[in-house]
Design a protein around this motif. Sequence first.
Motif, PDB file in Angstrom:
ATOM      1  N   VAL A   1     -82.077 -58.898 -10.103  1.00 37.87           N
ATOM      2  CA  VAL A   1     -83.181 -58.024 -10.685  1.00 37.87           C
ATOM      3  C   VAL A   1     -83.473 -56.995  -9.719  1.00 37.87           C
ATOM      4  O   VAL A   1     -83.490 -56.950  -8.375  1.00 37.87           O
ATOM      5  N   TRP A   2     -83.829 -55.894 -10.060  1.00 36.48           N
ATOM      6  CA  TRP A   2     -84.161 -54.652  -9.502  1.00 36.48           C
ATOM      7  C   TRP A   2     -85.244 -53.861 -10.417  1.00 36.48           C
ATOM      8  O   TRP A   2     -85.657 -53.982 -11.362  1.00 36.48           O
ATOM      9  N   LYS A   3     -85.840 -52.913  -9.390  1.00 43.07           N
ATOM     10  CA  LYS A   3     -86.869 -52.229 -10.024  1.00 43.07           C
ATOM     11  C   LYS A   3     -86.691 -50.584  -9.631  1.00 43.07           C
ATOM     12  O   LYS A   3     -86.116 -50.432  -8.695  1.00 43.07           O
ATOM     13  N   TYR A   4     -86.979 -49.884 -10.597  1.00 45.03           N
ATOM     14  CA  TYR A   4     -86.803 -48.308 -10.535  1.00 45.03           C
ATOM     15  C   TYR A   4     -88.243 -47.847 -11.006  1.00 45.03           C
ATOM     16  O   TYR A   4     -88.786 -47.900 -11.874  1.00 45.03           O
ATOM     17  N   THR A   5     -88.444 -46.805  -9.866  1.00 47.93           N
ATOM     18  CA  THR A   5     -89.914 -46.251 -10.013  1.00 47.93           C
ATOM     19  C   THR A   5     -89.635 -44.641 -10.512  1.00 47.93           C
ATOM     20  O   THR A   5     -89.034 -43.972  -9.625  1.00 47.93           O
ATOM     21  N   THR A   6     -90.511 -44.247 -11.490  1.00 47.79           N
ATOM     22  CA  THR A   6     -90.440 -42.772 -11.816  1.00 47.79           C
ATOM     23  C   THR A   6     -91.576 -42.311 -11.067  1.00 47.79           C
ATOM     24  O   THR A   6     -92.698 -42.971 -10.951  1.00 47.79           O
ATOM     25  N   GLU A   7     -91.795 -40.855 -10.930  1.00 51.10           N
ATOM     26  CA  GLU A   7     -93.158 -40.286 -10.377  1.00 51.10           C
ATOM     27  C   GLU A   7     -94.154 -40.269 -11.563  1.00 51.10           C
ATOM     28  O   GLU A   7     -95.290 -39.982 -11.255  1.00 51.10           O
ATOM     29  N   THR A   8     -93.769 -40.446 -12.892  1.00 53.64           N
ATOM     30  CA  THR A   8     -94.516 -40.406 -13.856  1.00 53.64           C
ATOM     31  C   THR A   8     -94.139 -41.262 -15.047  1.00 53.64           C
ATOM     32  O   THR A   8     -93.165 -42.053 -14.937  1.00 53.64           O
ATOM     33  N   ALA A   9     -94.926 -41.319 -16.134  1.00 52.38           N
ATOM     34  CA  ALA A   9     -94.817 -42.254 -17.315  1.00 52.38           C
ATOM     35  C   ALA A   9     -93.344 -42.103 -17.926  1.00 52.38           C
ATOM     36  O   ALA A   9     -93.105 -40.736 -18.171  1.00 52.38           O
ATOM     37  N   VAL A  10     -92.799 -43.156 -18.199  1.00 53.71           N
ATOM     38  CA  VAL A  10     -91.371 -42.977 -19.074  1.00 53.71           C
ATOM     39  C   VAL A  10     -91.756 -42.743 -20.527  1.00 53.71           C
ATOM     40  O   VAL A  10     -92.963 -43.355 -21.236  1.00 53.71           O
ATOM     41  N   ASN A  11     -91.498 -41.704 -21.125  1.00 54.23           N
ATOM     42  CA  ASN A  11     -91.895 -41.258 -22.504  1.00 54.23           C
ATOM     43  C   ASN A  11     -90.691 -41.259 -23.383  1.00 54.23           C
ATOM     44  O   ASN A  11     -90.799 -40.936 -24.751  1.00 54.23           O
ATOM     45  N   THR A  12     -89.641 -41.782 -23.067  1.00 56.20           N
ATOM     46  CA  THR A  12     -88.458 -42.067 -24.144  1.00 56.20           C
ATOM     47  C   THR A  12     -87.901 -43.620 -23.912  1.00 56.20           C
ATOM     48  O   THR A  12     -88.157 -44.317 -22.906  1.00 56.20           O
ATOM     49  N   PRO A  13     -87.461 -43.956 -25.047  1.00 62.77           N
ATOM     50  CA  PRO A  13     -86.783 -45.274 -24.797  1.00 62.77           C
ATOM     51  C   PRO A  13     -85.488 -45.271 -24.121  1.00 62.77           C
ATOM     52  O   PRO A  13     -84.963 -44.235 -23.893  1.00 62.77           O
ATOM     53  N   LEU A  14     -85.016 -46.286 -23.259  1.00 67.62           N
ATOM     54  CA  LEU A  14     -83.928 -46.398 -22.538  1.00 67.62           C
ATOM     55  C   LEU A  14     -82.714 -46.325 -23.373  1.00 67.62           C
ATOM     56  O   LEU A  14     -82.704 -46.804 -24.595  1.00 67.62           O
ATOM     57  N   SER A  15     -81.854 -45.509 -22.891  1.00 63.85           N
ATOM     58  CA  SER A  15     -80.334 -45.417 -23.649  1.00 63.85           C
ATOM     59  C   SER A  15     -79.342 -46.049 -22.683  1.00 63.85           C
ATOM     60  O   SER A  15     -79.796 -45.946 -21.542  1.00 63.85           O
ATOM     61  N   TYR A  16     -78.549 -46.931 -23.204  1.00 68.72           N
ATOM     62  CA  TYR A  16     -77.366 -47.278 -22.132  1.00 68.72           C
ATOM     63  C   TYR A  16     -76.090 -46.663 -22.565  1.00 68.72           C
ATOM     64  O   TYR A  16     -75.663 -46.679 -23.750  1.00 68.72           O
ATOM     65  N   ALA A  53     -94.734 -29.370 -18.310  1.00 69.23           N
ATOM     66  CA  ALA A  53     -94.948 -30.572 -18.905  1.00 69.23           C
ATOM     67  C   ALA A  53     -96.130 -30.635 -19.671  1.00 69.23           C
ATOM     68  O   ALA A  53     -97.237 -30.085 -19.211  1.00 69.23           O
ATOM     69  N   GLY A  54     -96.440 -31.187 -20.682  1.00 68.27           N
ATOM     70  CA  GLY A  54     -97.484 -31.101 -21.477  1.00 68.27           C
ATOM     71  C   GLY A  54     -97.372 -30.624 -23.006  1.00 68.27           C
ATOM     72  O   GLY A  54     -96.352 -29.889 -23.330  1.00 68.27           O
ATOM     73  N   THR A  55     -98.299 -30.916 -23.968  1.00 66.62           N
ATOM     74  CA  THR A  55     -98.299 -30.620 -25.181  1.00 66.62           C
ATOM     75  C   THR A  55     -98.239 -29.047 -25.171  1.00 66.62           C
ATOM     76  O   THR A  55     -98.861 -28.259 -24.809  1.00 66.62           O
ATOM     77  N   PRO A  56     -97.090 -28.381 -26.113  1.00 64.84           N
ATOM     78  CA  PRO A  56     -96.014 -29.404 -26.824  1.00 64.84           C
ATOM     79  C   PRO A  56     -94.855 -29.449 -26.242  1.00 64.84           C
ATOM     80  O   PRO A  56     -93.735 -30.129 -26.918  1.00 64.84           O
ATOM     81  N   ASN A  57     -94.699 -29.326 -24.943  1.00 65.97           N
ATOM     82  CA  ASN A  57     -93.440 -29.567 -24.249  1.00 65.97           C
ATOM     83  C   ASN A  57     -93.667 -30.999 -23.580  1.00 65.97           C
ATOM     84  O   ASN A  57     -93.926 -31.272 -22.540  1.00 65.97           O
ATOM     85  N   GLU A  58     -92.881 -32.075 -24.428  1.00 59.68           N
ATOM     86  CA  GLU A  58     -93.041 -33.207 -24.181  1.00 59.68           C
ATOM     87  C   GLU A  58     -91.745 -34.227 -24.911  1.00 59.68           C
ATOM     88  O   GLU A  58     -91.545 -33.602 -25.805  1.00 59.68           O
ATOM     89  N   TYR A  59     -91.648 -35.247 -24.182  1.00 60.64           N
ATOM     90  CA  TYR A  59     -90.420 -36.194 -24.839  1.00 60.64           C
ATOM     91  C   TYR A  59     -91.355 -37.050 -25.605  1.00 60.64           C
ATOM     92  O   TYR A  59     -92.212 -37.642 -24.875  1.00 60.64           O
ATOM     93  N   SER A  60     -91.306 -37.050 -26.883  1.00 58.69           N
ATOM     94  CA  SER A  60     -91.849 -38.276 -27.597  1.00 58.69           C
ATOM     95  C   SER A  60     -90.883 -38.923 -28.556  1.00 58.69           C
ATOM     96  O   SER A  60     -90.075 -38.055 -29.241  1.00 58.69           O
ATOM     97  N   TYR A  61     -90.984 -40.179 -28.609  1.00 58.07           N
ATOM     98  CA  TYR A  61     -90.306 -40.852 -29.887  1.00 58.07           C
ATOM     99  C   TYR A  61     -88.633 -40.470 -29.803  1.00 58.07           C
ATOM    100  O   TYR A  61     -88.099 -40.550 -30.870  1.00 58.07           O
ATOM    101  N   GLY A  62     -88.138 -40.531 -28.447  1.00 54.77           N
ATOM    102  CA  GLY A  62     -86.600 -40.644 -28.528  1.00 54.77           C
ATOM    103  C   GLY A  62     -86.180 -39.189 -28.249  1.00 54.77           C
ATOM    104  O   GLY A  62     -85.036 -39.106 -27.854  1.00 54.77           O
ATOM    105  N   TRP A  63     -86.964 -38.225 -28.315  1.00 54.55           N
ATOM    106  CA  TRP A  63     -86.310 -36.802 -27.932  1.00 54.55           C
ATOM    107  C   TRP A  63     -86.183 -36.871 -26.357  1.00 54.55           C
ATOM    108  O   TRP A  63     -87.051 -37.099 -25.800  1.00 54.55           O
TER     109      TRP A  63
END
Length: 70
Positions: A1-16, A53-63
């Motif tokens: 098991v591992w952990k990955y840390t980002t500097e800010t919130a994750v805004n998209t679903p993970l893709s594999y 970053a910020g509205t309207p420049n954001e990753y939302s709902y999978g973009w």
Amino acid sequence: VWKYTTETAVNTPLSYSQSTNRLVLGTADLYVHAIVASNGQRSWRTKPSQNTAGTPNEYSYGWPVISDEN
């Protein structure tokens, strides 16, 4: 098991990506991260936009769609 840390919130679903064994995600600061699925190490991190970053420049709902091989 591992952990990955980002500097800010994750805004998209993970893709594999099965061909590269990478998880790809976008964060609130407009960066895209590729993570090695087997060990959680960062493969690469890039900001494909020069926008602030910020509205309207954001990753939302999978973009956006990102190709982890290019």
